[in-house]
Design an enzyme around this catalytic site. Sequence first.
Site, PDB file in Angstrom:
ATOM      1  N   THR A   1      12.820 -36.094 -30.455  1.00 25.97           N
ATOM      2  CA  THR A   1      13.557 -35.750 -29.111  1.00 25.97           C
ATOM      3  C   THR A   1      15.028 -35.934 -29.095  1.00 25.97           C
ATOM      4  OG1 THR A   1      13.042 -37.868 -27.945  1.00 25.97           O
ATOM      5  CG2 THR A   1      11.208 -35.920 -28.003  1.00 25.97           C
TER       6      THR A   1
ATOM      7  N   ARG B   1      17.118 -43.954 -31.394  1.00 23.00           N
ATOM      8  CA  ARG B   1      17.352 -42.675 -31.044  1.00 23.00           C
ATOM      9  C   ARG B   1      15.796 -42.106 -31.650  1.00 23.00           C
ATOM     10  NH1 ARG B   1      21.506 -38.036 -32.554  1.00 23.00           N
ATOM     11  NH2 ARG B   1      20.665 -38.150 -34.383  1.00 23.00           N
TER      12      ARG B   1
HETATM   13  C1  PRP Z   1      22.594 -44.179 -33.824  1.00 22.50           C
HETATM   14  C2  PRP Z   1      24.149 -44.786 -33.575  1.00 22.50           C
HETATM   15  C3  PRP Z   1      24.071 -44.448 -31.883  1.00 22.50           C
HETATM   16  C4  PRP Z   1      23.200 -43.298 -31.777  1.00 22.50           C
HETATM   17  C5  PRP Z   1      23.909 -42.081 -31.371  1.00 22.50           C
HETATM   18  O1  PRP Z   1      21.815 -45.280 -33.590  1.00 22.50           O
HETATM   19  O2  PRP Z   1      24.413 -46.107 -33.870  1.00 22.50           O
HETATM   20  O3  PRP Z   1      23.355 -45.549 -31.270  1.00 22.50           O
HETATM   21  O4  PRP Z   1      22.445 -43.123 -33.291  1.00 22.50           O
HETATM   22  O5  PRP Z   1      23.308 -41.138 -31.255  1.00 22.50           O
HETATM   23  P1  PRP Z   1      23.196 -40.315 -30.080  1.00 22.50           P
HETATM   24  O6  PRP Z   1      24.803 -40.321 -29.396  1.00 22.50           O
HETATM   25  O7  PRP Z   1      22.789 -38.918 -30.241  1.00 22.50           O
HETATM   26  O8  PRP Z   1      22.326 -40.995 -29.031  1.00 22.50           O
HETATM   27  P2  PRP Z   1      20.193 -45.023 -33.993  1.00 22.50           P
HETATM   28  O9  PRP Z   1      19.435 -44.569 -32.950  1.00 22.50           O
HETATM   29  O10 PRP Z   1      20.271 -44.313 -35.191  1.00 22.50           O
HETATM   30  O11 PRP Z   1      19.641 -46.691 -34.213  1.00 22.50           O
HETATM   31  P3  PRP Z   1      20.010 -47.742 -35.031  1.00 22.50           P
HETATM   32  O12 PRP Z   1      21.508 -48.055 -34.994  1.00 22.50           O
HETATM   33  O13 PRP Z   1      19.154 -48.995 -34.926  1.00 22.50           O
HETATM   34  O14 PRP Z   1      19.984 -47.142 -36.520  1.00 22.50           O
HETATM   35  N1  URA Z   2      23.792 -41.497 -35.435  1.00 22.03           N
HETATM   36  C1  URA Z   2      24.379 -41.664 -36.468  1.00 22.03           C
HETATM   37  O1  URA Z   2      24.096 -43.075 -36.896  1.00 22.03           O
HETATM   38  N2  URA Z   2      24.994 -40.791 -36.936  1.00 22.03           N
HETATM   39  C2  URA Z   2      25.095 -39.828 -36.525  1.00 22.03           C
HETATM   40  O2  URA Z   2      25.858 -38.808 -36.843  1.00 22.03           O
HETATM   41  C3  URA Z   2      24.351 -39.361 -35.329  1.00 22.03           C
HETATM   42  C4  URA Z   2      23.636 -40.478 -34.686  1.00 22.03           C
END
Ligand code: PRP
Ligand code: URA
Length: 210
Positions: free
Chosen positions: A109, A105
């Site tokens: 943005t 994410r």
């Molecule tokens: C986190 C989580 C989801 C996403 C959720 O991943 O594991 O994939 O954020 O957020 P959203 O519903 O707003 O898209 P992150 O992007 O932090 O990646 P990571 O697991 O590699 O840390």
């Molecule tokens: N991704 C996470 O890991 N935690 C949150 O609360 C939102 C997005």
Amino acid sequence: MAGDVIVIDHPVVQHKLTQMRDKESPPHEFRRHLREISMLCTYEVTRDLPLTEREIETPVGPTRAPTLAERKLCLVSILRAGNGIVDGMLEVLPTASVGHIGLYRDPETLVAVEYYFKMPEDVDERHMFVADPMLATANSAIAAVSRLKETNPLSMKLVCLVAAPEGIEAFHGEHPDITIYTAAVDSHLDEHGYIVPGLGDAGDRLYGTR
Ligand code: PRP
Ligand code: URA
């Protein structure tokens, strides 16, 4: 058309989720609880899987007995945190195939950016379970499911742990046909797109990266 949301409110799942939410839980405990919750949730998310029968001999005699068409399953981890769920589901469904989709994410943005995609070749013959503990804005899950639908699985379900109401609405706005399984629907998103009360950044808490 609103999609289905199934909240797994079993007391043992809720107890373990509370331990995960506690900011004092270190990564090794967070990982263990997520693995255990995922094993328990597998019971619910696989409830309508097809069974076949096979001939066996018990010590008392021959019979036909139900058996899961387990080789027809595909667990998909949305990296990184989806790995925590898939690890638990694999304990219960050890012969399922596993696919990975890498998404992060963008912190400014909140748009999901894809960096990896690898699925089993015969995914169109499999029932798919897409795993990510956090459904926040749902940008990641929407992007993942849109991409995965192109592979034509037999069926698809989204397995998460904590969902925000905003994420559920956004996800079902795009994918009303996909049932969401979650252990909790929390209050709201904060100004950074984090789930409140949530459990923080799932990937960082799983792997101790912050
Ligand atoms: C986190 C989580 C989801 C996403 C959720 O991943 O594991 O994939 O954020 O957020 P959203 O519903 O707003 O898209 P992150 O992007 O932090 O990646 P990571 O697991 O590699 O840390
Ligand atoms: N991704 C996470 O890991 N935690 C949150 O609360 C939102 C997005």
